[in-house]
Design an enzyme around this catalytic site. Structure first.
Site, PDB file in Angstrom:
ATOM      1  N   SER A 172      -7.552 -41.375   6.897  1.00 29.70           N
ATOM      2  CA  SER A 172      -7.897 -41.102   8.288  1.00 29.70           C
ATOM      3  C   SER A 172      -6.664 -41.146   9.197  1.00 29.70           C
ATOM      4  O   SER A 172      -5.708 -40.450   8.927  1.00 29.70           O
ATOM      5  CB  SER A 172      -8.976 -42.099   8.715  1.00 29.70           C
ATOM      6  OG  SER A 172      -9.737 -41.519   9.729  1.00 29.70           O
ATOM      7  N   LYS A 219      -2.996 -39.294   8.559  1.00 24.72           N
ATOM      8  CA  LYS A 219      -2.088 -38.552   9.440  1.00 24.72           C
ATOM      9  C   LYS A 219      -0.700 -39.178   9.283  1.00 24.72           C
ATOM     10  O   LYS A 219       0.330 -38.503   9.217  1.00 24.72           O
ATOM     11  CB  LYS A 219      -2.532 -38.656  10.907  1.00 24.72           C
ATOM     12  CG  LYS A 219      -4.014 -38.328  11.186  1.00 24.72           C
ATOM     13  CD  LYS A 219      -4.366 -38.456  12.672  1.00 24.72           C
ATOM     14  CE  LYS A 219      -5.824 -38.795  12.997  1.00 24.72           C
ATOM     15  NZ  LYS A 219      -6.842 -37.875  12.644  1.00 24.72           N
ATOM     16  N   TRP A 278     -16.174 -34.047  11.056  1.00 24.90           N
ATOM     17  CA  TRP A 278     -15.281 -34.410  12.170  1.00 24.90           C
ATOM     18  C   TRP A 278     -13.817 -34.119  11.801  1.00 24.90           C
ATOM     19  O   TRP A 278     -13.013 -33.733  12.633  1.00 24.90           O
ATOM     20  CB  TRP A 278     -15.488 -35.898  12.473  1.00 24.90           C
ATOM     21  CG  TRP A 278     -14.753 -36.448  13.657  1.00 24.90           C
ATOM     22  CD1 TRP A 278     -13.842 -37.474  13.638  1.00 24.90           C
ATOM     23  CD2 TRP A 278     -14.892 -36.073  15.034  1.00 24.90           C
ATOM     24  NE1 TRP A 278     -13.408 -37.737  14.919  1.00 24.90           N
ATOM     25  CE2 TRP A 278     -14.042 -36.896  15.793  1.00 24.90           C
ATOM     26  CE3 TRP A 278     -15.667 -35.109  15.693  1.00 24.90           C
ATOM     27  CZ2 TRP A 278     -13.919 -36.794  17.175  1.00 24.90           C
ATOM     28  CZ3 TRP A 278     -15.542 -35.001  17.082  1.00 24.90           C
ATOM     29  CH2 TRP A 278     -14.678 -35.829  17.803  1.00 24.90           C
ATOM     30  N   HIS A 330     -16.839 -40.121   5.375  1.00 25.45           N
ATOM     31  CA  HIS A 330     -15.474 -40.482   5.751  1.00 25.45           C
ATOM     32  C   HIS A 330     -15.141 -41.865   5.181  1.00 25.45           C
ATOM     33  O   HIS A 330     -15.637 -42.886   5.675  1.00 25.45           O
ATOM     34  CB  HIS A 330     -15.435 -40.511   7.285  1.00 25.45           C
ATOM     35  CG  HIS A 330     -14.093 -40.750   7.868  1.00 25.45           C
ATOM     36  ND1 HIS A 330     -13.079 -39.811   7.803  1.00 25.45           N
ATOM     37  CD2 HIS A 330     -13.586 -41.806   8.540  1.00 25.45           C
ATOM     38  CE1 HIS A 330     -12.017 -40.281   8.427  1.00 25.45           C
ATOM     39  NE2 HIS A 330     -12.288 -41.487   8.881  1.00 25.45           N
TER      40      HIS A 330
HETATM   41  C1  GCU Z   1     -11.569 -41.410  14.709  1.00 23.18           C
HETATM   42  C2  GCU Z   1     -10.603 -40.333  15.111  1.00 23.18           C
HETATM   43  C3  GCU Z   1      -9.980 -39.654  13.904  1.00 23.18           C
HETATM   44  C4  GCU Z   1      -9.438 -40.685  12.950  1.00 23.18           C
HETATM   45  C5  GCU Z   1     -10.502 -41.694  12.630  1.00 23.18           C
HETATM   46  C6  GCU Z   1     -10.029 -42.858  11.743  1.00 23.18           C
HETATM   47  O1  GCU Z   1     -12.705 -40.816  14.127  1.00 23.18           O
HETATM   48  O2  GCU Z   1     -11.263 -39.430  15.935  1.00 23.18           O
HETATM   49  O3  GCU Z   1      -8.943 -38.800  14.307  1.00 23.18           O
HETATM   50  O4  GCU Z   1      -8.929 -40.062  11.800  1.00 23.18           O
HETATM   51  O5  GCU Z   1     -10.972 -42.283  13.809  1.00 23.18           O
HETATM   52  O6  GCU Z   1      -8.849 -43.197  11.737  1.00 23.18           O
HETATM   53  O7  GCU Z   1     -10.896 -43.460  11.102  1.00 23.18           O
END
Ligand code: GCU
Length: 419
Positions: A253, A257, A344, A394
Site C-alpha cells: 500500500s 509506493k 481503490w 487490500h
Molecule cells: C489509503 C490511501 C491509499 C493507501 C492506503 C494504505 O487507502 O488512500 O493510497 O495506499 O491507504 O496505505 O493502506
C-alpha cells in the site's frame, strides 16, 4: 456484473472501466529534446536521469544525500530465535550526522542453517516491529498515534498485547525456512505518518531551507520512508551475513509506493516489490480510476511534494506517469501485485504501468512483461516485470509472499544452499 462495479465506489471515485477517460501517456523512450532513445547507453546517461529528475520535482520531492558517516549499533542479538532456526538482531541506525538525529530500529531475522551471506527481504511495517511476530524477544517499538480531536500526535511504547498483531502479513518462519533473511523497520521511526508541517521525523534534521517557506520540490513522507530503506541498505553493506547483492525491497500500500520509489532511487535493490500500491505507486494516474491525485493529496498532504498538487484534477499535465516509475527500476526485476477487491488501488492501472514500462525493460535486454493482456485472477505472470492480481482484499497475504519467494528463488538462484 463485473467485479469492479459490484464493489461500490466512494462518491468521488470511479470504479467503472467504461468511464476511464481517454489519455495519452508520456513516452519513456522519447527524451525532453524530442529525440527517441534507442540504445541502452542513451537511456542510462540521458533519459533515465531526466525521468528521475521529473519524479523528484513533481511527485515525491528531493531527498538529501546519505549521512556522511554510517552510525549504527547492534542493540540485541539472539542466535537461537524462533526455536533455534534463526538469529534475531536489532540494529539502531542513525538517520543523520548530528548527535540529536533520530535513529530507526532495524529488526533482522537470518536463517541459521544456511551458508552466509543470505539474500534478504526488506520492508517497512505499519505498527511497530513487535507486531510482525509474537516472538517475545522483539523490542517493543515506540509507536506514533495520529493527532485527533485537538490532540497532537504522540509517541508511546507499544503494548505487550500488540505483539504479533500484524503477523499474518509477515510469514517469518516460511521466509527463514526458504533460506531468506527478513529485515523490517517501523515506518514511524523515519517519519510519523501525519501532517505536522514536517517538524518531526527525519525532515527537520536535513532541511536547510533558506526561506521559511518549504520548497515545492522538498521531500515528502514517501520520499523519507524510501530514504530510510536506503539507510538500511547502507547497513546491509556492512553486515557479512547479508548478501547485499540480493536484497529485495517490498512494501504494501503506501509502503508499496515507498518500495517503488526506493527501488527507483537506489539501484542497490536487486528486486522491487509493490503490493497493492495504487495511486502514486504502480497505478497510472491518468486513468482516474479509484483513488485520484486530488483525493490522495487532500487526504495525505504530507506524502508527496508540494508540486504534486498542481496535478489535482489535472493528470494530463503531469510530465510523467507511473509506468515511468517502473521504468526507472529497469533492468532490475520488479513485481507488481494487486488484489481483485482492491479497486481503490486500480488493479488494471497497476498492470498497465508494468505493460508500458516493457519497452524500457526490453531495450535493456530483459524479457520485459510476459503478457499484453491483464492476467486472470490468481494466475501470476512471471518475467522481468512480474504481475499478479489475487482473489481478495487490500492486504499482504500468504499467497502474495508465496509468489515473491518463488520469484526471488528464480532471480537469486541457488541462494538457499544448506550449510
Ligand atoms: C489509503 C490511501 C491509499 C493507501 C492506503 C494504505 O487507502 O488512500 O493510497 O495506499 O491507504 O496505505 O493502506
Amino acid at each position: 456484473l463485473s467485479l469492479s462495479t459490484a464493489i461500490s465506489a466512494p462518491p468521488d471515485a470511479n470504479y467503472d472501466e467504461a468511464k476511464v477517460p481517454e489519455y495519452t501517456l508520456p513516452d519513456p523512450l522519447v527524451a525532453a529534446d524530442g529525440a527517441s532513445v534507442d540504445d541502452p547507453a542513451e537511456w542510462i546517461s540521458k533519459r533515465r536521469p531526466e525521468i528521475l529528475e521529473l519524479f523528484k520535482t513533481h511527485v515525491y520531492g528531493r531527498s538529501p544525500d546519505a549521512p556522511k558517516r554510517l552510525q549504527y549499533e547492534l542493540t540485541s542479538i539472539d542466535r537461537q530465535a524462533l526455536g533455534g532456526k534463526a538469529t534475531r538482531k536489532e540494529i539502531a541506525i542513525k538517520l543523520g550526522d548530528a548527535p540529536n538525529a533520530p535513529s530507526m530500529n532495524l529488526l533482522l531475522y537470518l536463517p541459521n542453517d544456511v551458508s552466509k551471506p543470505v539474500p534478504v527481504f526488506l520492508g517497512l511495517n505499519f505498527k511497530g516491529n513487535h507486531t510482525i511476530h509474537s516472538d517475545p524477544g522483539i523490542t517493543l517499538s515506540e509507536v506514533w498515534s495520529r493527532p485527533s480531536k485537538g490532540r497532537a500526535g504522540e509517541k508511546k511504547r507499544g503494548s505487550e498485547k500488540s505483539r504479533g498483531t500484524s503477523a499474518s502479513r509477515w510469514p517469518v518462519e516460511t521466509i527463514i525456512d526458504r533460506g531468506y533473511g527478513l529485515g523490517t523497520i517501523y515506518y514511524g521511526d523515519i517519519d510519523p505518518d501525519f501532517h505536522d508541517g514536517f517538524k518531526n521525523g527525519v525532515h527537520p534534521h536535513h532541511d536547510k531551507h533558506e526561506s521559511a517557506e518549504r520548497p515545492a520540490d522538498a521531500w515528502g513522507s514517501i520520499a523519507a520512508w524510501a530514504w530510510g530503506l536506503s539507510r538500511a541498505m547502507d547497513y546491509f553493506e556492512r553486515d557479512d551475513d547479508v548478501d547485499q547483492k540480493k536484497v529485495a525491497v517490498l512494501g504494501h500500500s503506501r509502503l508499496g509506493k515507498t518500495s517503488l520509489w526506493a527501488g527507483a532511487t537506489d539501484p542497490r535493490f536487486a528486486l522491487v516489490i509493490s503490493n497493492d500500491s495504487g495511486c502514486g505507486g504502480a497505478a497510472l494516474s491518468r486513468r482516474r480510476f479509484g483513488e485520484k491525485v486530488k483525493r490522495i493529496n487532500t487526504s495525505f498532504p504530507h506524502w508527496f511534494c508540494g508540486n504534486f498538487d498542481k496535478y489535482n484534477d489535472n493528470e494530463a499535465a503531469l510530465p510523467v506517469d507511473q509506468h515511468m516509475l517502473i521504468a526507472l527500476i529497469a533492468p532490475r526485476p520488479v513485481y507488481i501485485a494487486s488484489a481483485a477487491e482492491d479497486q481503490w488501488a486500480d488493479p488494471r492501472g497497476e498492470f498497465l504501468s508494468g505493460l508500458h514500462a516493457d519497452p524500457v525493460y526490453r531495450l535493456l535486454g530483459t524479457d520485459g512483461i510476459a503478457t499484453k493482456e491483464m492476467p486472470k485472477v490468481d494466475q501470476p505472470s512471471h518475467s522481468a516485470i512480474s504481475y499478479h492480481v489475487r482473489t481478495g482484499k487490500h492486504d499482504l497475504t500468504a499467497f502474495d509472499w508465496g509468489q515473491y519467494l518463488d520469484r526471488a528463488d528464480t532471480i537469486f538462484q541457488g541462494s538457499a544452499t544448506p550449510a
